[in-house]
Write a protein that holds these residues in place. Sequence first.
Motif, PDB file in Angstrom:
ATOM      1  N   HIS A  84       0.854  -1.188   0.000  1.00 18.44           N
ATOM      2  CA  HIS A  84       0.000   0.000   0.000  1.00 18.44           C
ATOM      3  C   HIS A  84       0.890   1.238   0.000  1.00 18.44           C
ATOM      4  O   HIS A  84       1.732   1.409   0.875  1.00 18.44           O
ATOM      5  N   GLY A  86      -0.056   4.937  -0.321  1.00 19.71           N
ATOM      6  CA  GLY A  86      -0.933   6.107  -0.431  1.00 19.71           C
ATOM      7  C   GLY A  86      -2.209   5.791  -1.190  1.00 19.71           C
ATOM      8  O   GLY A  86      -3.047   5.034  -0.716  1.00 19.71           O
ATOM      9  N   ASP A  87      -2.339   6.331  -2.395  1.00 20.28           N
ATOM     10  CA  ASP A  87      -3.577   6.175  -3.174  1.00 20.28           C
ATOM     11  C   ASP A  87      -3.591   4.921  -4.047  1.00 20.28           C
ATOM     12  O   ASP A  87      -4.530   4.686  -4.781  1.00 20.28           O
ATOM     13  N   HIS A  88      -2.542   4.113  -3.987  1.00 23.62           N
ATOM     14  CA  HIS A  88      -2.492   2.919  -4.835  1.00 23.62           C
ATOM     15  C   HIS A  88      -1.778   1.782  -4.111  1.00 23.62           C
ATOM     16  O   HIS A  88      -1.208   1.968  -3.042  1.00 23.62           O
ATOM     17  N   ALA A 123      -7.922   0.681  -2.174  1.00 25.06           N
ATOM     18  CA  ALA A 123      -7.099   1.231  -3.252  1.00 25.06           C
ATOM     19  C   ALA A 123      -7.939   1.459  -4.500  1.00 25.06           C
ATOM     20  O   ALA A 123      -8.809   0.660  -4.836  1.00 25.06           O
ATOM     21  N   LYS A 124      -7.641   2.531  -5.176  1.00 28.46           N
ATOM     22  CA  LYS A 124      -8.338   2.874  -6.424  1.00 28.46           C
ATOM     23  C   LYS A 124      -7.526   2.458  -7.643  1.00 28.46           C
ATOM     24  O   LYS A 124      -8.033   2.480  -8.761  1.00 28.46           O
TER      25      LYS A 124
END
Length: 179
Positions: A84, A86-88, A123-124
Amino acid sequence: MPTAESNTLSFRSAVEADVPQLVELVESAYRGDASRGGWTTEADYLEGQRTDEDGVRRVIETPDGTLLVVERGGELVACCQLEHRGDHVYFGMFAVRPGLQGAGLGKEILAEAERRAREQWDAKEMRMTVVNVREELIAYYVRRGYRRTGQMSPFPYGDERFGIPLREDLAFELLVKSL
């Protein structure tokens, strides 16, 4: 005759006791003559090691990540790193035993990794880097929804922990998939 249970994959986080087997698995999938039994070999453009026990331990000990061990019928058949960031979630150290490659295991494992990235970390996006000359491997990921970004990072020439390059044009390309 194989039973349905013997074909079922199980997933768990790697532990210290797995380290030697994981090093052997990763090495067999990418380097040397053993790797030629599968299609993910890097033996034509990289010699030397792909990883070592310290490298595998670092992945296992990463605070916001896991090294997934994939077993079938009690046998270690694959692994992959999820970290992991942050955003991904970064996807790496993906290895399937060479004799089992090409039978759909990779697709199943990648789908499970993406599911875990969504559920565990919300996660995106999943990201990975692939050696730029690995056109067949990049095409495999593109078929699974990953997008080539054209964003390159340098190959660590001179750092034998990542292997000994046989070519001078190696770099890593970033691939991205929305989750």
